[in-house]
Design an enzyme around this catalytic site. Structure first.
Site, PDB file in Angstrom:
ATOM      1  N   GLY A  31      -5.096  -1.915   5.113  1.00 39.08           N
ATOM      2  CA  GLY A  31      -4.493  -3.123   4.549  1.00 39.08           C
ATOM      3  C   GLY A  31      -5.287  -4.377   4.847  1.00 39.08           C
ATOM      4  O   GLY A  31      -5.467  -5.234   3.972  1.00 39.08           O
ATOM      5  N   ARG A  32      -5.796  -4.497   6.075  1.00 44.03           N
ATOM      6  CA  ARG A  32      -6.531  -5.709   6.447  1.00 44.03           C
ATOM      7  C   ARG A  32      -7.930  -5.756   5.859  1.00 44.03           C
ATOM      8  O   ARG A  32      -8.646  -6.741   6.037  1.00 44.03           O
ATOM      9  CB  ARG A  32      -6.571  -5.840   7.962  1.00 44.03           C
ATOM     10  CG  ARG A  32      -7.145  -4.647   8.708  1.00 44.03           C
ATOM     11  CD  ARG A  32      -6.816  -4.759  10.204  1.00 44.03           C
ATOM     12  NE  ARG A  32      -7.275  -3.624  10.994  1.00 44.03           N
ATOM     13  CZ  ARG A  32      -6.613  -2.494  11.143  1.00 44.03           C
ATOM     14  NH1 ARG A  32      -5.473  -2.303  10.499  1.00 44.03           N
ATOM     15  NH2 ARG A  32      -7.072  -1.526  11.930  1.00 44.03           N
ATOM     16  N   LYS A  76       0.826  -1.205   0.000  1.00 44.02           N
ATOM     17  CA  LYS A  76       0.000   0.000   0.000  1.00 44.02           C
ATOM     18  C   LYS A  76       0.863   1.260   0.000  1.00 44.02           C
ATOM     19  O   LYS A  76       0.647   2.185  -0.781  1.00 44.02           O
ATOM     20  CB  LYS A  76      -0.937   0.004   1.201  1.00 44.02           C
ATOM     21  CG  LYS A  76      -1.827   1.243   1.269  1.00 44.02           C
ATOM     22  CD  LYS A  76      -2.736   1.223   2.482  1.00 44.02           C
ATOM     23  CE  LYS A  76      -3.519   2.527   2.593  1.00 44.02           C
ATOM     24  NZ  LYS A  76      -4.405   2.566   3.765  1.00 44.02           N
ATOM     25  N   LYS A  89       7.945  -1.031  13.524  1.00 39.90           N
ATOM     26  CA  LYS A  89       8.695  -0.652  12.328  1.00 39.90           C
ATOM     27  C   LYS A  89       9.793   0.355  12.663  1.00 39.90           C
ATOM     28  O   LYS A  89      10.903   0.276  12.124  1.00 39.90           O
ATOM     29  CB  LYS A  89       7.744  -0.065  11.281  1.00 39.90           C
ATOM     30  CG  LYS A  89       6.735  -1.058  10.718  1.00 39.90           C
ATOM     31  CD  LYS A  89       5.790  -0.368   9.746  1.00 39.90           C
ATOM     32  CE  LYS A  89       4.737  -1.325   9.213  1.00 39.90           C
ATOM     33  NZ  LYS A  89       3.787  -0.653   8.292  1.00 39.90           N
ATOM     34  N   HIS A 149      -7.171 -33.429  17.213  1.00 38.68           N
ATOM     35  CA  HIS A 149      -6.147 -34.342  17.727  1.00 38.68           C
ATOM     36  C   HIS A 149      -4.976 -33.579  18.339  1.00 38.68           C
ATOM     37  O   HIS A 149      -3.908 -34.150  18.539  1.00 38.68           O
ATOM     38  CB  HIS A 149      -5.655 -35.255  16.598  1.00 38.68           C
ATOM     39  CG  HIS A 149      -6.724 -36.167  16.086  1.00 38.68           C
ATOM     40  ND1 HIS A 149      -6.914 -37.447  16.574  1.00 38.68           N
ATOM     41  CD2 HIS A 149      -7.689 -35.982  15.150  1.00 38.68           C
ATOM     42  CE1 HIS A 149      -7.936 -38.008  15.951  1.00 38.68           C
ATOM     43  NE2 HIS A 149      -8.432 -37.144  15.088  1.00 38.68           N
ATOM     44  N   GLU A 195      -5.381  -6.763  15.125  1.00 38.99           N
ATOM     45  CA  GLU A 195      -4.787  -5.503  14.708  1.00 38.99           C
ATOM     46  C   GLU A 195      -5.798  -4.367  14.825  1.00 38.99           C
ATOM     47  O   GLU A 195      -5.423  -3.219  15.053  1.00 38.99           O
ATOM     48  CB  GLU A 195      -4.263  -5.607  13.272  1.00 38.99           C
ATOM     49  CG  GLU A 195      -3.430  -4.404  12.843  1.00 38.99           C
ATOM     50  CD  GLU A 195      -2.714  -4.618  11.530  1.00 38.99           C
ATOM     51  OE1 GLU A 195      -1.579  -5.139  11.536  1.00 38.99           O
ATOM     52  OE2 GLU A 195      -3.299  -4.277  10.473  1.00 38.99           O
ATOM     53  N   GLU A 201       9.827  -5.708   3.724  1.00 42.21           N
ATOM     54  CA  GLU A 201       9.787  -7.124   3.363  1.00 42.21           C
ATOM     55  C   GLU A 201       9.398  -7.304   1.897  1.00 42.21           C
ATOM     56  O   GLU A 201       9.981  -8.112   1.163  1.00 42.21           O
ATOM     57  CB  GLU A 201       8.788  -7.875   4.260  1.00 42.21           C
ATOM     58  CG  GLU A 201       9.156  -7.865   5.734  1.00 42.21           C
ATOM     59  CD  GLU A 201       8.496  -6.736   6.507  1.00 42.21           C
ATOM     60  OE1 GLU A 201       8.241  -6.941   7.710  1.00 42.21           O
ATOM     61  OE2 GLU A 201       8.231  -5.661   5.914  1.00 42.21           O
TER      62      GLU A 201
END
Length: 525
Positions: free
Chosen positions: A245-246, A185, A491, A362, A331, A191
């Site tokens: 972003g989410r 964005k 950040k 399990h 977030e 990254e």
């Protein structure tokens, strides 16, 4: 806080000190609420009519209908960042022209990739897409791709800056038929930029720089990002500042997935989300499924002193849903400061986690059933299997879901445990010794969210439901669900630590970090 809202919170707090006991299964009322093709079964919620009345009063006092209207109208409800919250416009029929034009543009591009056309801007068909992003630019598209099988190019997803991630992703791919899609964005996500750099170096080494650039796509809200990466203008797609972003999977962020699914299926996804948007906008009180889900979540957190919320998808293709919801919910609502700037006096969000049924039965279901931590849960269930899949196995999958929900609620006491052991042939002394270990306390609430089948439409509705549930929870707590300042501090610290590691300035690290930095320098020649 408004006096009526404060009074409703006080009533809920008082009620939570003595939650209603869980009843035998035979006495459970069937409680369903349907919207946008989904059905919420909350029959095993730890509630009675008095609890529902207080939850309804809380929702009414918070004036949630006005808050929904403000969001949909584009008011600046994200006050700390001075932004509107307009992600529903990405799937609205009456979206602004710029949104519709960009939707048409990236879906036209994706459809041509889907049909294996030879695009002039690339020169040949694409077989594999490497999608590079992180956070919402990664989790949402990855969930969509896994959930909805497509006939277009295969997609691989990379987020982690660990070089092993991009290395493993590129192994075995043919550079000549691979498209690199870079999604950030801001256009400055470390990254994403680093993984894009390595991926483009890999393409360039095989194809040369000119052709490598032709096989790159950039998605960003920052037009300069595409320019800096030498991306062709026809391969640069926009998102907007008002899309968190989410909440961005409905946009060109998912161009890779749209290429796999095809444009029609992607529009069905948007239609499902829009149907849920319409429901929450037009429906008040606990008849609004997002309001009901949010208030139940808050109630169980308070009444049981729960520290977490578990999501189990009884559908293999939805295996990444818990990871997606972790970002969406935590977030958004992992906050300790009210909208006013005051410190909160009550806790807000809990830890969201989960996985895939039946695998997880399990592993951690042992803790859910016999552990001492109360853990409300959402089970996601599809009534029909995909075409061509074994119906008897799908029937067993549904039985597992209902059986686990039943066990969590009903439990098993000492008398039942002993009776089961003696019925199996164990003598009295042995049964007395073993029976305490078989006790399951019960009373663990679970919702079941039911889809007729897993389709693009139903998945769109489900994800939109959780978006709106998250917003409602934030409004009730009095927090801003649409910023994430904690992430920003991480950040800042990254940049400071990296500079110190590279010895580029005089920043002093904390002693443990400085010790690790020195160890690293000793290991690297």
């Amino acid at each position: 806080m408004h006096p009526e809202l404060n009074a409703a919170w006080q009533k809920l707090t008082d009620l939570s000190e003595h939650p209603p006991p869980h009843n035998a299964l035979d006495n459970l009322a069937v409680r369903h609420l349907a919207a946008a093709g989904l059905t919420l079964d909350y029959s095993k919620a730890r509630i009675d009519n008095a609890t529902l009345d207080v939850l309804a009063a809380l929702a009414d006092a918070a004036e949630l209908d006005k808050k929904f209207q403000a969001m949909f109208a584009g008011e600046q409800i994200n006050h700390t960042e001075k932004r509107a919250v307009l992600h529903p416009r990405l799937r609205a029929d009456n979206a602004p022209a710029e949104v519709i034009n960009e939707l048409d543009r990236f879906l036209d591009f994706a459809e041509r990739l889907h049909n294996a056309e030879c695009l002039d801007s690339i020169g040949h068909p694409i077989k594999t897409i490497v999608h590079i992003g992180i956070g919402g630019s990664y989790l949402g598209p990855k969930l969509l791709y896994e959930s909805l099988p497509g006939q277009g190019p295969d997609c691989r997803f990379v987020a982690n800056i660990d070089p092993a991630a991009i290395h493993e992703t590129l192994v075995g791919l043919d550079p000549a038929s691979t498209l690199i899609v870079s999604v950030s964005k801001s256009g400055a996500t470390t990254e994403t930029l680093e993984n894009t750099r390595l991926a483009m170096n890999w393409l360039t080494a095989s194809l040369g720089s000119t052709q490598a650039i032709r096989q790159q796509v950039v998605v960003s809200a920052n037009p300069d990002a595409a320019v800096k990466l030498n991306c062709q203008p026809e391969h640069a797609f926009l998102i907007w500042d008002w899309v968190g972003g989410r909440y961005s999977l409905w946009s060109a962020v998912s161009v890779s997935v749209a290429a796999s699914l095809g444009a029609e299926n992607f529009r069905d996804l948007l239609a499902g989300a829009q149907a849920m948007d319409q429901h929450v906008k037009d429906t008040v009180g606990l008849s609004n499924i997002a309001v009901l889900l949010a208030t139940l979540h808050i109630w169980h957190t308070m009444a049981l002193s729960a520290q977490s919320h578990c999501v189990v998808a009884y559908q293999h293709r939805l295996r990444s849903l818990p990871a997606y919801l972790q970002q969406l919910v935590m977030e958004s609502n992992g906050k300790s400061t009210a909208m006013s700037g005051a410190s909160l006096k009550r806790p807000t969000e809990v830890i969201w986690w989960g996985g895939e049924g039946t695998n997880d039965q399990h592993s951690y279901f042992q803790l859910l059933l016999q552990g001492m931590q109360p853990t409300p849960a959402d089970f996601i269930l599809c009534l029909e299997p995909f075409a061509g899949e074994d119906p008897s196995m799908h029937q067993q999958l549904i039985a597992h879901c209902l059986g686990q929900s039943r066990a969590l609620w009903q439990g098993r006491d000492l008398e039942q445990s002993r009776a089961e052991l003696t019925a199996g042939g164990m003598n009295g002394l042995q049964a007395d010794a073993l029976a305490p270990h078989l006790i399951v306390p019960g009373g663990q609430p679970s919702n079941i969210i039911i889809m007729p089948r897993l389709s693009a439409f139903s998945l769109g509705a489900l994800l939109s439901l959780y978006e709106h549930m998250t917003a409602v929870s934030g409004w009730l707590w009095g927090i801003n669900s649409f910023d994430q300042w904690g992430v920003e501090l991480g950040k800042i610290n990254f940049r400071q630590v990296l500079a110190a590691m590279q010895q580029a300035n005089n920043i002093r690290l904390d002693p443990p970090s400085e010790a690790i930095r020195k160890l690293m320098l000793e290991q690297i020649p």
